[in-house]
Design a protein around this motif. Structure first.
Motif, PDB file in Angstrom:
ATOM      1  N   PHE A 194      12.845   5.779  -0.445  1.00 53.59           N
ATOM      2  CA  PHE A 194      12.026   5.046   0.529  1.00 53.59           C
ATOM      3  C   PHE A 194      11.688   3.628   0.085  1.00 53.59           C
ATOM      4  N   PHE A 195      11.714   3.369  -1.223  1.00 53.27           N
ATOM      5  CA  PHE A 195      11.251   2.069  -1.729  1.00 53.27           C
ATOM      6  C   PHE A 195      11.985   0.885  -1.097  1.00 53.27           C
ATOM      7  N   PRO A 196      13.324   0.919  -0.960  1.00 53.61           N
ATOM      8  CA  PRO A 196      14.002  -0.253  -0.372  1.00 53.61           C
ATOM      9  C   PRO A 196      13.722  -0.444   1.116  1.00 53.61           C
ATOM     10  N   PHE A 197      13.206   0.584   1.780  1.00 56.14           N
ATOM     11  CA  PHE A 197      13.043   0.520   3.239  1.00 56.14           C
ATOM     12  C   PHE A 197      11.570   0.501   3.656  1.00 56.14           C
ATOM     13  N   LEU A 198      10.694   0.090   2.772  1.00 58.72           N
ATOM     14  CA  LEU A 198       9.275   0.112   3.095  1.00 58.72           C
ATOM     15  C   LEU A 198       8.910  -0.876   4.209  1.00 58.72           C
ATOM     16  N   THR A 199       9.595  -2.013   4.246  1.00 55.43           N
ATOM     17  CA  THR A 199       9.271  -3.005   5.282  1.00 55.43           C
ATOM     18  C   THR A 199       9.572  -2.489   6.691  1.00 55.43           C
ATOM     19  N   PRO A 200      10.786  -1.990   6.975  1.00 58.69           N
ATOM     20  CA  PRO A 200      10.999  -1.424   8.317  1.00 58.69           C
ATOM     21  C   PRO A 200      10.175  -0.166   8.569  1.00 58.69           C
ATOM     22  N   TYR A 201       9.929   0.614   7.503  1.00 53.16           N
ATOM     23  CA  TYR A 201       9.114   1.822   7.660  1.00 53.16           C
ATOM     24  C   TYR A 201       7.686   1.449   8.065  1.00 53.16           C
ATOM     25  N   ALA A 202       7.144   0.394   7.455  1.00 54.62           N
ATOM     26  CA  ALA A 202       5.801  -0.077   7.826  1.00 54.62           C
ATOM     27  C   ALA A 202       5.786  -0.560   9.269  1.00 54.62           C
ATOM     28  N   ALA A 203       6.867  -1.208   9.702  1.00 47.91           N
ATOM     29  CA  ALA A 203       6.926  -1.670  11.093  1.00 47.91           C
ATOM     30  C   ALA A 203       6.891  -0.494  12.069  1.00 47.91           C
ATOM     31  N   VAL A 204       7.580   0.601  11.722  1.00 52.23           N
ATOM     32  CA  VAL A 204       7.564   1.806  12.565  1.00 52.23           C
ATOM     33  C   VAL A 204       6.152   2.378  12.637  1.00 52.23           C
ATOM     34  N   LEU A 205       5.460   2.433  11.500  1.00 51.22           N
ATOM     35  CA  LEU A 205       4.094   2.961  11.479  1.00 51.22           C
ATOM     36  C   LEU A 205       3.160   2.088  12.310  1.00 51.22           C
ATOM     37  N   ARG A 206       3.375   0.785  12.284  1.00 53.27           N
ATOM     38  CA  ARG A 206       2.521  -0.101  13.096  1.00 53.27           C
ATOM     39  C   ARG A 206       2.727   0.145  14.587  1.00 53.27           C
ATOM     40  N   ARG A 207       3.972   0.449  14.977  1.00 52.57           N
ATOM     41  CA  ARG A 207       4.229   0.737  16.392  1.00 52.57           C
ATOM     42  C   ARG A 207       3.655   2.091  16.789  1.00 52.57           C
ATOM     43  N   LEU A 208       3.759   3.064  15.881  1.00 54.05           N
ATOM     44  CA  LEU A 208       3.211   4.392  16.176  1.00 54.05           C
ATOM     45  C   LEU A 208       1.694   4.380  16.251  1.00 54.05           C
ATOM     46  N   LEU A 209       1.066   3.579  15.369  1.00 53.12           N
ATOM     47  CA  LEU A 209      -0.394   3.534  15.299  1.00 53.12           C
ATOM     48  C   LEU A 209      -0.856   2.098  15.447  1.00 53.12           C
ATOM     49  N   PRO A 210      -0.831   1.578  16.675  1.00 53.09           N
ATOM     50  CA  PRO A 210      -1.275   0.190  16.875  1.00 53.09           C
ATOM     51  C   PRO A 210      -2.774   0.056  16.655  1.00 53.09           C
ATOM     52  N   GLN A 211      -3.177  -1.124  16.264  1.00 53.44           N
ATOM     53  CA  GLN A 211      -4.593  -1.380  16.044  1.00 53.44           C
ATOM     54  C   GLN A 211      -5.345  -1.318  17.366  1.00 53.44           C
ATOM     55  N   ARG A 212      -6.486  -0.660  17.341  1.00 53.73           N
ATOM     56  CA  ARG A 212      -7.274  -0.506  18.556  1.00 53.73           C
ATOM     57  C   ARG A 212      -7.824  -1.858  19.007  1.00 53.73           C
ATOM     58  N   ILE A 213      -7.553  -2.175  20.256  1.00 60.26           N
ATOM     59  CA  ILE A 213      -8.015  -3.447  20.812  1.00 60.26           C
ATOM     60  C   ILE A 213      -9.286  -3.256  21.630  1.00 60.26           C
ATOM     61  N   ASP A 214      -9.409  -2.094  22.268  1.00 56.88           N
ATOM     62  CA  ASP A 214     -10.586  -1.851  23.092  1.00 56.88           C
ATOM     63  C   ASP A 214     -11.846  -1.864  22.231  1.00 56.88           C
ATOM     64  N   PRO A 215     -12.934  -2.443  22.714  1.00 55.56           N
ATOM     65  CA  PRO A 215     -14.170  -2.468  21.928  1.00 55.56           C
ATOM     66  C   PRO A 215     -14.708  -1.055  21.728  1.00 55.56           C
ATOM     67  N   THR A 216     -15.159  -0.768  20.531  1.00 56.59           N
ATOM     68  CA  THR A 216     -15.697   0.548  20.215  1.00 56.59           C
ATOM     69  C   THR A 216     -17.213   0.525  20.307  1.00 56.59           C
ATOM     70  N   ASP A 217     -17.792   1.705  20.291  1.00 59.38           N
ATOM     71  CA  ASP A 217     -19.236   1.830  20.282  1.00 59.38           C
ATOM     72  C   ASP A 217     -19.763   1.200  18.989  1.00 59.38           C
ATOM     73  N   PRO A 218     -20.559   0.139  19.068  1.00 59.40           N
ATOM     74  CA  PRO A 218     -21.008  -0.523  17.837  1.00 59.40           C
ATOM     75  C   PRO A 218     -21.901   0.347  16.974  1.00 59.40           C
ATOM     76  N   SER A 219     -22.437   1.423  17.536  1.00 60.61           N
ATOM     77  CA  SER A 219     -23.310   2.288  16.740  1.00 60.61           C
ATOM     78  C   SER A 219     -22.527   3.339  15.953  1.00 60.61           C
ATOM     79  N   ALA A 228       0.835  -1.208   0.000  1.00 59.16           N
ATOM     80  CA  ALA A 228       0.000   0.000   0.000  1.00 59.16           C
ATOM     81  C   ALA A 228       0.867   1.254   0.000  1.00 59.16           C
ATOM     82  N   LEU A 229       1.946   1.238   0.775  1.00 57.88           N
ATOM     83  CA  LEU A 229       2.882   2.372   0.762  1.00 57.88           C
ATOM     84  C   LEU A 229       3.562   2.493  -0.597  1.00 57.88           C
ATOM     85  N   ALA A 230       3.852   1.358  -1.233  1.00 63.47           N
ATOM     86  CA  ALA A 230       4.451   1.390  -2.571  1.00 63.47           C
ATOM     87  C   ALA A 230       3.501   2.038  -3.577  1.00 63.47           C
TER      88      ALA A 230
END
Length: 551
Positions: free
Chosen positions: A294-319, A85-87
């Motif tokens: 940036f193209f050769p370093f997309l894999t570590p760059y994606a790892a940094v973005l995942r650490r900066l913006l972790p997926q929300r685990i807490d349940p959200t308002d279903p509405s 997706a970054l590519a």
């Protein structure tokens, strides 16, 4: 000429340029939107193909934002990994430069021909795609006409002291130029139009080369700001990885280029004495260098973005809507896809309501009735959000196919909401009455109710699948399910009458309640069938008028 008139002339030419770019983008979206999305989705398997797809799709759409929205939809749903997706976004940034390169040559003479051909195609062709391509031709012609007007205006006003004073003031500080162009690009939603405007200013020497290059850097930065700012509030942070990652690559590239602006400027002027061409070449070179870095370093760059913006685990308002991205409204095919995904959540909530009602009936648990009733609020709020989102789309930007799909999404959502109302207002009160009386259904009646609830759940799953596939065969199967529910109701009605004739009053009260529950289930099934089967059958000419209102 007085200064205010100068600004009005410039504003009119710039507005024409923006409108031409808008017509090209919407025309391409209408003509090739589904195909472009399919191509982009198919290419998101590895980085090289993803990069090339980003270049090609963006060159056609003239909008890296539109490409980014499509890619963000794939990434947010987990269909593709963040790295390809970054590519795509690196390729999209390069793709925006191709149109600028084309228009940097002296092609203004083609403007009348493009507009003439476009009008003929738009007015005389019956094919929808031909009319959309005519729209593209008109848009290109208007862009060339606007560029020629800008050059003529610069020739007339290039020595005007007031204009020289204004542009001279903003040209002395490169940082101010970057911020000015970034703000203009954010407001105009088009880096292509802003870079073309800078080219016109540089062609007549109104702004010096270094200032023009700084403005180009600002346009590149501004194009990456929109998806970050206009993303859905309260969304999962993971959904912001792609737009934020694209912004950070642009920001780092702009910072480094700004620091070395003077030597870069001298180099660009040396290899290209034509200021307009130098601006176009700098725009392309900047994006190629950033992509290569940036193209050769997309894999570590994606790892940094995942650490900066972790997926929300807490349940959200279903509405709360999850997929109704406000920035996607500029790209109808993306907005309609987002609304369809949100509408499917309605079927999931309705499925939970039916399961809760069935368990409450079997287990005799009144707490389940209260929990099931609260889920109707979720359906109501999601339905309201979907309707508000779809009705806010500009009808002029929608093709005939888009309008049809919009109506199908609204129909599906409305029927899911009405089915939820039947569960809350009819089915649950009848179950509560049954539990309050403490009466017991006979074994055949209990088995029949369970079988019909199970069958209703299966029909709901079929309706959700049909909503996405639009398969006429599945539509016919789902529509035929109404016959089975009608026959079950008729048999239960006859048994109830027989019980009344036999004078068994207690049994008659129980059978009446059993009949009411069957009728409620049948009514819910009617909305389920109407949600997705009827639109497909109507389109194929197989839907009789009498079936639209029959339950």
């Amino acid at each position: 000429m007085i200064f205010p008139v100068t600004l009005i002339d410039l504003a009119g030419a710039i507005a024409l340029l923006l409108w031409g770019a808008h017509m090209v983008q919407t025309g391409v979206q209408r003509a090739f939107g589904p195909r472009l999305r399919s191509i982009l989705g198919g290419a998101l398997r590895n980085r090289p193909w993803a990069f090339l797809a980003g270049v090609g799709v963006t060159a056609l759409l003239q909008s890296s934002t539109a490409t980014g929205l499509m890619t963000a939809g794939f990434a947010a749903s987990g269909v593709v990994d963040l790295v390809p997706a970054l590519a795509v976004m690196l390729g999209a940034n390069v793709g925006t430069t191709l149109v600028v390169q084309l228009l940097s040559f002296n092609v203004a003479a083609a403007s009348p021909a493009l507009i003439f051909v476009g009008v003929l195609m738009f007015r005389r062709e019956s094919s929808t795609q031909a009319r959309d391509l005519g729209r593209v031709s008109i848009g290109l012609g208007l862009m060339l006409l606007a560029l020629r007007q800008l050059l003529e205006l610069m020739t007339v006003y290039e020595d005007a002291p007031s204009l020289r004073m204004l542009l001279g003031a903003v040209s002395t500080e490169p940082v101010v130029d970057v911020l000015l162009a970034a703000g203009l690009t954010w407001a105009a939603h088009s880096s292509v139009a802003v870079v073309l405007l800078v080219m016109s200013l540089a062609a007549r020497g109104v702004v010096p080369p270094d200032a023009a290059f700084a403005l180009v850097l600002g346009a590149n930065l501004g194009a990456s700001v929109n998806p970050v700012i206009e993303g859905p509030a309260g969304a999962d942070p993971a959904a912001r990885r792609l737009p934020l990652g694209n912004l950070l690559t642009r920001l780092l590239g702009v910072s480094l280029a700004l620091a070395a602006l003077h030597p870069i400027g001298r180099f660009m002027v040396t290899i290209e004495p034509d200021n307009a061409r130098a601006v176009a070449d700098f725009h392309t070179l900047f994006n190629l260098v950033v992509a290569s870095a940036f193209f050769p370093f997309l894999t570590p760059y994606a790892a940094v973005l995942r650490r900066l913006l972790p997926q929300r685990i807490d349940p959200t308002d279903p509405s709360q809507p999850l997929y109704l991205d406000p920035s996607a409204k500029e790209t109808p095919i993306v907005a309609l896809g987002a609304a369809a995904r949100e509408a499917l959540r309605l079927s999931d909530v309705l499925q939970e309501m039916l399961l809760g009602a069935s368990e409450a009936l079997v287990k005799g648990d009144r707490k389940l009735i209260a929990q099931t009733r609260r889920r109707d609020t979720v359906i109501d709020r999601l339905d309201t959000a979907i309707k508000a989102y779809l009705t806010s789309l500009d009808p002029e930007e929608l093709s005939a196919i888009d309008h049809r799909r919009l109506n199908e999404v609204l129909t599906f959502a409305a029927n899911m909401e009405q089915a939820g109302d039947v569960v809350v207002r009819n089915l649950l009160p009848h179950i509560a009455k049954h539990l309050k009386r403490g009466s017991a259904f006979a074994d055949p009646e209990r088995a029949e109710l369970k079988a019909m609830m199970d069958r209703l759940g299966g029909n709901l799953r079929m309706a959700a699948s049909l909503f996405m596939t639009e398969d006429p065969r599945a539509a016919r199967l789902l529509a035929d399910e109404k016959i089975a529910f009608r026959e079950t109701e008729s048999k239960a009605t006859m048994r109830h009458f027989e019980t009344l004739r036999a004078g068994r009053l207690e049994d008659a009260r129980t059978s009446a309640l059993h009949l009411d529950l069957l009728r409620d289930i049948k009514l819910v099934n009617g909305h389920v069938v109407a949600s997705s089967a009827y639109p497909v059958l109507e389109r194929s000419g197989e839907l009789l008028p009498s079936r639209r209102t029959a339950n």
